[in-house]
Design a protein around this motif. Structure first.
Motif, PDB file in Angstrom:
ATOM      1  N   PHE A   1      -4.206  -1.830  -4.387  1.00 17.81           N
ATOM      2  CA  PHE A   1      -2.869  -1.594  -3.833  1.00 17.81           C
ATOM      3  C   PHE A   1      -2.427  -0.128  -3.948  1.00 17.81           C
ATOM      4  O   PHE A   1      -1.387   0.250  -3.417  1.00 17.81           O
ATOM      5  CB  PHE A   1      -1.836  -2.517  -4.483  1.00 17.81           C
TER       6      PHE A   1
ATOM      7  N   ARG B   1     -11.113   8.371   9.367  1.00 10.29           N
ATOM      8  CA  ARG B   1     -10.528   7.714   8.200  1.00 10.29           C
ATOM      9  C   ARG B   1      -9.067   7.384   8.474  1.00 10.29           C
ATOM     10  O   ARG B   1      -8.508   6.453   7.909  1.00 10.29           O
ATOM     11  CB  ARG B   1     -10.684   8.611   6.976  1.00 10.29           C
TER      12      ARG B   1
ATOM     13  N   LYS C   1       0.839  -1.205   0.000  1.00  8.99           N
ATOM     14  CA  LYS C   1       0.000   0.000   0.000  1.00  8.99           C
ATOM     15  C   LYS C   1       0.862   1.239   0.000  1.00  8.99           C
ATOM     16  O   LYS C   1       2.037   1.180   0.343  1.00  8.99           O
ATOM     17  CB  LYS C   1      -0.995   0.002   1.163  1.00  8.99           C
ATOM     18  N   PRO C   2       0.294   2.381  -0.376  1.00  5.83           N
ATOM     19  CA  PRO C   2       1.075   3.617  -0.367  1.00  5.83           C
ATOM     20  C   PRO C   2       1.574   3.918   1.044  1.00  5.83           C
ATOM     21  O   PRO C   2       0.874   3.654   2.019  1.00  5.83           O
ATOM     22  CB  PRO C   2       0.061   4.685  -0.813  1.00  5.83           C
TER      23      PRO C   2
ATOM     24  N   PHE D   1      -0.221   9.465   1.336  1.00  2.00           N
ATOM     25  CA  PHE D   1      -1.585   9.140   0.942  1.00  2.00           C
ATOM     26  C   PHE D   1      -2.601   9.981   1.709  1.00  2.00           C
ATOM     27  O   PHE D   1      -2.533  10.103   2.926  1.00  2.00           O
ATOM     28  CB  PHE D   1      -1.848   7.660   1.223  1.00  2.00           C
ATOM     29  N   GLN D   2      -3.546  10.550   0.997  1.00  3.92           N
ATOM     30  CA  GLN D   2      -4.651  11.263   1.624  1.00  3.92           C
ATOM     31  C   GLN D   2      -5.928  10.452   1.463  1.00  3.92           C
ATOM     32  O   GLN D   2      -6.205   9.969   0.371  1.00  3.92           O
ATOM     33  CB  GLN D   2      -4.857  12.635   0.963  1.00  3.92           C
ATOM     34  N   PRO D   3      -6.706  10.291   2.533  1.00  5.66           N
ATOM     35  CA  PRO D   3      -7.963   9.548   2.408  1.00  5.66           C
ATOM     36  C   PRO D   3      -8.840  10.127   1.299  1.00  5.66           C
ATOM     37  O   PRO D   3      -8.895  11.348   1.120  1.00  5.66           O
ATOM     38  CB  PRO D   3      -8.622   9.731   3.774  1.00  5.66           C
ATOM     39  N   ILE D   4      -9.498   9.253   0.590  1.00  6.97           N
ATOM     40  CA  ILE D   4     -10.322   9.653  -0.546  1.00  6.97           C
ATOM     41  C   ILE D   4     -11.811   9.648  -0.169  1.00  6.97           C
ATOM     42  O   ILE D   4     -12.593  10.429  -0.680  1.00  6.97           O
ATOM     43  CB  ILE D   4     -10.049   8.704  -1.734  1.00  6.97           C
ATOM     44  N   ALA D   5     -12.186   8.776   0.744  1.00  8.76           N
ATOM     45  CA  ALA D   5     -13.584   8.706   1.171  1.00  8.76           C
ATOM     46  C   ALA D   5     -14.000  10.035   1.802  1.00  8.76           C
ATOM     47  O   ALA D   5     -13.158  10.789   2.286  1.00  8.76           O
ATOM     48  CB  ALA D   5     -13.760   7.562   2.174  1.00  8.76           C
ATOM     49  N   PRO D   6     -15.298  10.345   1.783  1.00  7.76           N
ATOM     50  CA  PRO D   6     -15.782  11.604   2.373  1.00  7.76           C
ATOM     51  C   PRO D   6     -15.484  11.656   3.877  1.00  7.76           C
ATOM     52  O   PRO D   6     -15.415  10.614   4.528  1.00  7.76           O
ATOM     53  CB  PRO D   6     -17.294  11.551   2.133  1.00  7.76           C
ATOM     54  N   PRO D   7     -15.301  12.863   4.418  1.00  9.40           N
ATOM     55  CA  PRO D   7     -15.012  13.017   5.845  1.00  9.40           C
ATOM     56  C   PRO D   7     -16.048  12.319   6.725  1.00  9.40           C
ATOM     57  O   PRO D   7     -17.223  12.225   6.361  1.00  9.40           O
ATOM     58  CB  PRO D   7     -15.067  14.535   6.046  1.00  9.40           C
ATOM     59  N   GLN D   8     -15.603  11.847   7.873  1.00  7.05           N
ATOM     60  CA  GLN D   8     -16.502  11.212   8.846  1.00  7.05           C
ATOM     61  C   GLN D   8     -16.336  11.913  10.189  1.00  7.05           C
ATOM     62  O   GLN D   8     -15.326  12.566  10.449  1.00  7.05           O
ATOM     63  CB  GLN D   8     -16.157   9.725   8.974  1.00  7.05           C
ATOM     64  N   GLU D   9     -17.323  11.693  11.034  1.00  7.23           N
ATOM     65  CA  GLU D   9     -17.362  12.316  12.363  1.00  7.23           C
ATOM     66  C   GLU D   9     -16.038  12.147  13.125  1.00  7.23           C
ATOM     67  O   GLU D   9     -15.499  13.091  13.705  1.00  7.23           O
ATOM     68  CB  GLU D   9     -18.509  11.651  13.121  1.00  7.23           C
ATOM     69  N   GLY D  10     -15.505  10.942  13.123  1.00  6.39           N
ATOM     70  CA  GLY D  10     -14.304  10.646  13.898  1.00  6.39           C
ATOM     71  C   GLY D  10     -13.070  11.403  13.441  1.00  6.39           C
ATOM     72  O   GLY D  10     -12.117  11.570  14.209  1.00  6.39           O
ATOM     73  N   ASP D  11     -13.067  11.852  12.193  1.00 11.63           N
ATOM     74  CA  ASP D  11     -11.911  12.610  11.687  1.00 11.63           C
ATOM     75  C   ASP D  11     -11.601  13.829  12.555  1.00 11.63           C
ATOM     76  O   ASP D  11     -10.452  14.262  12.624  1.00 11.63           O
ATOM     77  CB  ASP D  11     -12.200  13.171  10.280  1.00 11.63           C
TER      78      ASP D  11
ATOM     79  N   LYS E   1     -18.619   6.257  11.376  1.00 10.98           N
ATOM     80  CA  LYS E   1     -18.222   7.349  12.270  1.00 10.98           C
ATOM     81  C   LYS E   1     -16.737   7.338  12.606  1.00 10.98           C
ATOM     82  O   LYS E   1     -16.178   8.349  13.023  1.00 10.98           O
ATOM     83  CB  LYS E   1     -19.048   7.281  13.556  1.00 10.98           C
TER      84      LYS E   1
ATOM     85  N   PRO F   1     -13.672   4.681  -3.430  1.00 10.44           N
ATOM     86  CA  PRO F   1     -13.777   5.170  -2.043  1.00 10.44           C
ATOM     87  C   PRO F   1     -14.700   6.371  -1.883  1.00 10.44           C
ATOM     88  O   PRO F   1     -15.402   6.483  -0.878  1.00 10.44           O
ATOM     89  CB  PRO F   1     -12.348   5.563  -1.683  1.00 10.44           C
TER      90      PRO F   1
ATOM     91  N   ARG G   1       2.063   5.816   4.334  1.00 12.54           N
ATOM     92  CA  ARG G   1       1.009   6.605   4.985  1.00 12.54           C
ATOM     93  C   ARG G   1       1.229   8.106   4.827  1.00 12.54           C
ATOM     94  O   ARG G   1       0.281   8.876   4.814  1.00 12.54           O
ATOM     95  CB  ARG G   1       0.896   6.235   6.469  1.00 12.54           C
TER      96      ARG G   1
ATOM     97  N   ARG H   1      -5.147   2.934   0.762  1.00 11.18           N
ATOM     98  CA  ARG H   1      -4.999   2.426   2.119  1.00 11.18           C
ATOM     99  C   ARG H   1      -6.373   2.067   2.707  1.00 11.18           C
ATOM    100  O   ARG H   1      -6.572   2.072   3.915  1.00 11.18           O
ATOM    101  CB  ARG H   1      -4.259   3.428   3.011  1.00 11.18           C
TER     102      ARG H   1
END
Lengths: 165, 165
Positions: free
Chosen positions: B100, B42, A143-144, A149-159, B39, B90, A146, B103
């Protein structure tokens, strides 16, 4: 600890539970210059020899886009390692240390992790520098790095959840 | 990709081989504030909530010396992840990417790796910040951050092996 698989004075082994809580699939094989544990580097170096990570089917189809990352995180299975030591003596001197305070290959789940420099992609193979494992080591993941790499999925509460306490 | 475990348009699943090449033992359990994948962060943050890594027997005996390291590498089993996607979407927008190059928790071997800040050791538990996993996630391994650890075993031939080619 291991050079080969002997136990040294003051090392401590336990009777480990059977390793059946989850199952791994070997997704490839790593080709390196080292066939002996007594000659392999203790840790990889960024100017080390080029090693070839061979992907098995059906996973070759998951490689697109990897070439964009200068560094990768590689996970592999340290297939020759014993798994029962809780205390080890890496230098074989008078000092023994607990397993989780070491990066020794001897661990309850002998998974190696390395950060490597990508040299190139060659069909189903990924060429890298910075590995330290034996020739023939089974591949678990790729995997890339860390930090690249920037998360691609939309932001979540826990972020956004912090706890200064 | 997964919010829950649906497959989205343009994602690609394969028929994965049975995961029996090697077996894992769950050596502990991670307690975090997040019980929903929708929640959880990410990615963990160094000022995030304190999480409790509970070690199971017989591994509690391998914790001595861990307190000396400011940062630890934690490996855990992403027990809810599907393992069959080679292409994922994602953001659920028009763009799909190969596994790959991500993440994402969805991988042939769903092993999460995090670098965490050590807060303290409390009996058989290790308190840390910087995790992103769900409450109840099985623990696979715990080791010093690679940048804080120097090999203890005597030098080997491979340590010095470079290849400028």
């Amino acid at each position: 600890m291991v050079r080969e698989s002997e136990i040294r004075p003051s090392e401590v082994a336990v009777e480990p539970p059977t390793a059946t809580d989850a199952g791994l699939v070997f997704i490839g094989r790593i080709h390196t210059p080292w066939s002996s544990r007594l000659k392999a580097p203790r840790r990889g170096r960024p100017d080390g020899p080029i090693c070839r990570i061979e992907l098995f089917e059906p996973w070759v189809a998951a490689l697109d886009g990897v070439a964009a990352f200068e560094r990768l995180e590689v996970l592999y299975w340290l297939h020759l390692s014993r798994r029962d030591l809780v205390r080890q003596r890496p230098a074989n001197d008078g000092v023994s240390r607990d397993t989780f305070s070491l990066r020794s290959p001897v661990r309850p789940n002998p998974i190696g992790t390395s950060i490597v420099l990508l040299v190139g992609i060659d069909g189903p193979d990924v060429l890298v520098r910075g590995l330290d494992c034996l020739d023939g080591t089974p591949l678990l993941d790729l995997k890339p790095d860390r930090t690249l790499f920037q998360p691609i999925a939309p932001p979540q509460e826990g972020d956004h959840q912090t706890d200064p306490a």
